[in-house]
Design an enzyme around this catalytic site. Structure first.
Site, PDB file in Angstrom:
ATOM      1  N   PRO A 146      -3.712  -5.727  -5.854  1.00 17.70           N
ATOM      2  CG  PRO A 146      -5.085  -3.923  -5.941  1.00 17.70           C
ATOM      3  CD  PRO A 146      -4.808  -5.478  -6.463  1.00 17.70           C
ATOM      4  CD1 TRP A 177      -0.251  -1.578   3.026  1.00 22.02           C
ATOM      5  CD2 TRP A 177       0.646   0.416   3.162  1.00 22.02           C
ATOM      6  NE1 TRP A 177       0.801  -1.444   4.282  1.00 22.02           N
ATOM      7  CE2 TRP A 177       1.157  -0.328   4.400  1.00 22.02           C
ATOM      8  CE3 TRP A 177       1.077   1.919   3.203  1.00 22.02           C
ATOM      9  CZ2 TRP A 177       1.864   0.115   5.317  1.00 22.02           C
ATOM     10  CZ3 TRP A 177       1.817   2.206   4.309  1.00 22.02           C
ATOM     11  CH2 TRP A 177       2.477   1.544   5.016  1.00 22.02           C
ATOM     12  CB  SER A 202      13.770   5.929  -6.229  1.00 21.61           C
ATOM     13  OG  SER A 202      13.487   5.135  -4.848  1.00 21.61           O
ATOM     14  CD  GLU A 225      10.415  -2.208   6.586  1.00 20.53           C
ATOM     15  OE1 GLU A 225       9.819  -3.485   6.521  1.00 20.53           O
ATOM     16  OE2 GLU A 225      10.723  -1.655   5.560  1.00 20.53           O
ATOM     17  CD  GLU A 236      12.477  -5.356  -5.507  1.00 26.16           C
ATOM     18  OE1 GLU A 236      13.009  -4.808  -4.593  1.00 26.16           O
ATOM     19  OE2 GLU A 236      13.032  -5.798  -6.581  1.00 26.16           O
ATOM     20  NE  ARG A 269       9.474  -0.669  -7.871  1.00 23.06           N
ATOM     21  CZ  ARG A 269      10.274  -0.495  -6.700  1.00 23.06           C
ATOM     22  NH1 ARG A 269      11.087   0.526  -6.586  1.00 23.06           N
ATOM     23  NH2 ARG A 269      10.179  -1.411  -5.668  1.00 23.06           N
ATOM     24  NE  ARG A 283      10.474   8.696  -2.738  1.00 22.01           N
ATOM     25  CZ  ARG A 283      10.726   7.476  -3.258  1.00 22.01           C
ATOM     26  NH1 ARG A 283      11.546   6.711  -2.851  1.00 22.01           N
ATOM     27  NH2 ARG A 283       9.996   7.345  -4.170  1.00 22.01           N
ATOM     28  N   GLY A 324       6.658  -6.515  -0.694  1.00 16.57           N
ATOM     29  CA  GLY A 324       5.912  -6.316   0.578  1.00 16.57           C
ATOM     30  C   GLY A 324       6.886  -6.864   1.656  1.00 16.57           C
ATOM     31  CB  SER A 325       6.134  -7.737   5.266  1.00 13.77           C
ATOM     32  OG  SER A 325       5.227  -8.935   5.072  1.00 13.77           O
ATOM     33  CB  CYS A 372      10.946  -0.793   1.307  1.00 15.38           C
ATOM     34  SG  CYS A 372      11.306  -0.173  -0.357  1.00 15.38           S
TER      35      CYS A 372
HETATM   36  P1  NAP Z   1       2.541  -6.924   3.442  1.00 21.43           P
HETATM   37  O1  NAP Z   1       1.762  -7.168   4.771  1.00 21.43           O
HETATM   38  O2  NAP Z   1       3.589  -8.033   3.266  1.00 21.43           O
HETATM   39  O3  NAP Z   1       1.609  -6.816   2.314  1.00 21.43           O
HETATM   40  C1  NAP Z   1       2.087  -6.798   0.968  1.00 21.43           C
HETATM   41  C2  NAP Z   1       1.095  -7.586  -0.178  1.00 21.43           C
HETATM   42  O4  NAP Z   1       0.938  -8.865   0.209  1.00 21.43           O
HETATM   43  C3  NAP Z   1      -0.469  -6.823   0.258  1.00 21.43           C
HETATM   44  O5  NAP Z   1      -1.062  -6.858  -1.120  1.00 21.43           O
HETATM   45  C4  NAP Z   1      -0.858  -7.982   1.085  1.00 21.43           C
HETATM   46  O6  NAP Z   1      -2.379  -7.992   0.684  1.00 21.43           O
HETATM   47  C5  NAP Z   1      -0.313  -9.203   0.241  1.00 21.43           C
HETATM   48  N1  NAP Z   1      -0.274 -10.271   1.609  1.00 21.43           N
HETATM   49  C6  NAP Z   1      -0.220 -10.369   2.811  1.00 21.43           C
HETATM   50  N2  NAP Z   1      -0.430 -11.567   3.289  1.00 21.43           N
HETATM   51  C7  NAP Z   1      -0.313 -12.364   2.173  1.00 21.43           C
HETATM   52  C8  NAP Z   1      -0.181 -13.791   1.797  1.00 21.43           C
HETATM   53  N3  NAP Z   1      -0.278 -14.646   3.057  1.00 21.43           N
HETATM   54  N4  NAP Z   1      -0.190 -14.453   0.854  1.00 21.43           N
HETATM   55  C9  NAP Z   1      -0.247 -13.530  -0.312  1.00 21.43           C
HETATM   56  N5  NAP Z   1      -0.323 -12.189  -0.177  1.00 21.43           N
HETATM   57  C10 NAP Z   1      -0.306 -11.698   1.023  1.00 21.43           C
HETATM   58  O7  NAP Z   1       3.311  -5.513   3.553  1.00 21.43           O
HETATM   59  P2  NAP Z   1       2.703  -4.083   3.606  1.00 21.43           P
HETATM   60  O8  NAP Z   1       2.680  -3.911   5.317  1.00 21.43           O
HETATM   61  O9  NAP Z   1       1.671  -3.972   2.868  1.00 21.43           O
HETATM   62  O10 NAP Z   1       3.965  -3.408   3.091  1.00 21.43           O
HETATM   63  C11 NAP Z   1       5.002  -2.885   3.800  1.00 21.43           C
HETATM   64  C12 NAP Z   1       6.120  -3.914   3.771  1.00 21.43           C
HETATM   65  O11 NAP Z   1       6.778  -3.752   2.248  1.00 21.43           O
HETATM   66  C13 NAP Z   1       7.414  -3.525   4.060  1.00 21.43           C
HETATM   67  O12 NAP Z   1       8.223  -4.407   4.749  1.00 21.43           O
HETATM   68  C14 NAP Z   1       8.391  -2.748   3.049  1.00 21.43           C
HETATM   69  O13 NAP Z   1       9.575  -2.530   3.513  1.00 21.43           O
HETATM   70  C15 NAP Z   1       7.907  -3.640   1.986  1.00 21.43           C
HETATM   71  N6  NAP Z   1       8.467  -2.931   0.706  1.00 21.43           N
HETATM   72  C16 NAP Z   1       9.298  -3.262   0.034  1.00 21.43           C
HETATM   73  C17 NAP Z   1       9.800  -2.581  -1.189  1.00 21.43           C
HETATM   74  C18 NAP Z   1      10.871  -3.215  -1.923  1.00 21.43           C
HETATM   75  O14 NAP Z   1      11.052  -2.880  -3.214  1.00 21.43           O
HETATM   76  N7  NAP Z   1      11.959  -3.948  -1.233  1.00 21.43           N
HETATM   77  C19 NAP Z   1       8.935  -1.727  -1.651  1.00 21.43           C
HETATM   78  C20 NAP Z   1       7.797  -1.190  -0.839  1.00 21.43           C
HETATM   79  C21 NAP Z   1       7.478  -1.941   0.421  1.00 21.43           C
HETATM   80  P3  NAP Z   1      -3.435  -7.253   1.740  1.00 21.43           P
HETATM   81  O15 NAP Z   1      -2.967  -6.188   2.409  1.00 21.43           O
HETATM   82  O16 NAP Z   1      -4.643  -7.129   1.097  1.00 21.43           O
HETATM   83  O17 NAP Z   1      -3.560  -8.603   2.772  1.00 21.43           O
END
Ligand code: NAP
Length: 462
Positions: free
Chosen positions: A158, A133, A428, A368, A237, A142, A265, A215-216, A271
């Protein structure tokens, strides 16, 4: 009426939209349409694909304000920053339009002299993208842009908090693709509250050939395990814990500007946000005092209001997690220089906060933060500073500051991260490979490397 879920503005807590809560039948039908789309898209020459991508870039850019308003409403970031994300996110279409016509190959004589070795690239096939998000537009573009450039259909899921921006992007892409006579279902969006169910269902289906996730780290690991059954190509990522190392001979004016960029930012919900300011002991007090002044000047509020430079956090849960990290650090002995209190009233706000004298075992230095909190610790020798910077399981971004060319070289070589900024707070760029090492994942987005993630290598013996 089929199932829906609500989208909430994190600044006002008001419902701003409802989207389809899709289930198994819709997911599998979408994958079927993606397979069909691959065939039709495969008939597009690289130059034709490039022109479609370029049209998407133009269309998103023309509608910058609309995209930015949608993003501010569902995610909270200040409108000016949202416009910045539109430019950054759209740029992936322009960049990969240029890469679509440069997909590499090679030919060479076999060493035995008995034939030629020809190496070409073919599209991986249908892709599933799961996005977070924090950058509702750019984290998906990307993935979408290189997939389209390589010749792959893509289904995007998303984050449940921010589906509206992505639905708007899909509309623009469908317009550009169909205007060129291409398949409407080349890029499909699946909104759902059952992200685990969706990934399990689609990844168990042999027609899917790749998963790309931002994501995480925890969720990334689940997906890598799930990818094993069908041996899917994967790009991960994941999370970060970026150090921001300020050496004895750094230029503090530059450092302060870069510190604000790297920390604030996206309200710290990035991340690559600087998580740990590690400052030479001779500069630490001046750095902390000046950073505190800059952070105290930050204006928190609804991202659509004039002058606001810090919006809300995405959810109450996210805000409470940040507050818990700060409280834990303070209980362990850290000093609050500014911020540190959850404000009263509507919206999931957390103020710009500076913590100094943070004990090395405080949770906040190892997890984080994903919020507007800066932690300051000190070091005396460069070896100690570099060791502290690298003392994390993550390896996404790192920042180093020095006015000495030899020290800069050393930082560039010794900081262990996929991306290192030297005397830079913003790193970036669609033209550069974005990605991490260690627990921050693998794969790269952007640059010439970004398209490789969507291509298989084929060797022809001639
Ligand atoms: P997240 O909880 O891992 O969620 C990311 C995505 O995964 C969401 O669309 C979420 O859907 C989905 N998701 C959650 N549990 C899942 C499962 N068991 N199976 C499949 N999909 C699942 O992360 P977030 O809190 O949204 O985002 C923050 C994290 O993203 C941070 O750790 C950040 O560092 C990382 N991030 C990394 C980068 C990079 O390029 N390295 C860039 C941006 C962010 P729902 O939310 O709809 O459940």
């Amino acid at each position: 009426m089929s199932a829906q879920f609500e989208v909430v503005n994190p600044a006002t807590e008001e419902v701003i939209g409802r989207v389809a809560d899709t289930g198994k039948d819709e997911w599998l039908a979408a994958l079927g349409r993606a397979v069909q789309a691959q065939q039709a898209w495969g008939e597009f020459a690289p130059r034709q694909r490039a022109e479609v991508l370029r049209a998407v870039y133009e269309k998103i850019t023309e509608r910058t304000d609309e995209f930015a308003r949608t993003m501010t409403a569902e995610m909270g970031k200040p409108f000016a920053e949202a416009k910045g994300e539109v430019a950054y996110g759209a740029e992936y279409f322009r960049w990969f339009a240029e890469e679509a016509v440069r997909i590499p190959g090679r030919i060479g004589r076999a060493p035995a002299g008995n034939g030629d070795i020809l190496v070409t690239r073919t599209p991986v096939g249908p892709v599933l993208a799961i996005t977070p998000w924090n950058f509702p537009l750019a984290m998906a573009t990307r993935k979408i842009a290189p997939a389209m450039a390589a010749g792959c259909p893509i289904v995007v899921k998303p984050a449940a908090e921010t589906p509206l921006t992505m639905l708007l992007v899909a509309e623009v892409i469908a317009e550009a693709v169909t205007a060129a006579g291409g398949p409407r279902d080349l890029v499909q969006i699946l909104t759902t509250t059952d992200s685990a169910g969706l990934s399990q269902t689609l990844m168990a289906d042999e027609r899917l050939r790749k998963i790309t996730f931002t994501g995480s780290t925890n969720v990334g690991k689940i997906l890598v395990k799930q990818s094993a059954d069908n041996l899917l190509r994967t790009s991960m990522e994941l999370g970060g814990n970026a150090p921001f190392l300020v050496c004895e001979d750094a230029d503090l004016d530059l450092v302060l500007d870069c510190a604000m960029q790297a920390k604030m930012r996206n309200g710290g919900e990035a991340c690559i946000a600087a998580n740990r300011f590690i400052v030479h002991e001779s500069l630490a007090e001046e750095f902390t005092a000046r950073l505190t002044r800059r952070m105290a000047e930050v204006t928190m509020g609804n991202g659509m209001d004039d002058g606001v430079t810090l919006g809300p956090m995405i959810t109450a849960k996210q805000r409470d997690g940040i507050a818990a990290l700060v409280d834990d650090a303070v209980a362990a002995g850290a000093t609050v220089r500014c911020g540190g209190e959850v404000p009263e009233g509507k919206g999931y706000f957390y103020p710009a906060t500076v913590l100094s004298r943070v004990p090395s075992d405080a949770r906040i230095l190892h997890e984080e933060i994903f919020g507007p909190v800066a932690t300051v610790t000190t070091f005396s020798t460069l070896e100690e500073g570099i060791a502290a910077a690298n003392g994390t399981q993550f390896g996404l971004a790192a920042y180093g500051f020095s006015e000495n060319v030899h020290t800069c070289r050393r930082l560039a070589e010794e900081l262990t991260a996929g991306m290192v900024g030297i005397n830079r707070g913003a790193i970036s760029d669609a033209a550069a490979p974005f990605g991490g090492i260690k627990q921050s994942g693998f794969g790269r987005e952007g640059g010439a490397e970004g398209i490789e993630e969507y291509l298989d290598v084929k060797y022809l013996a001639l």
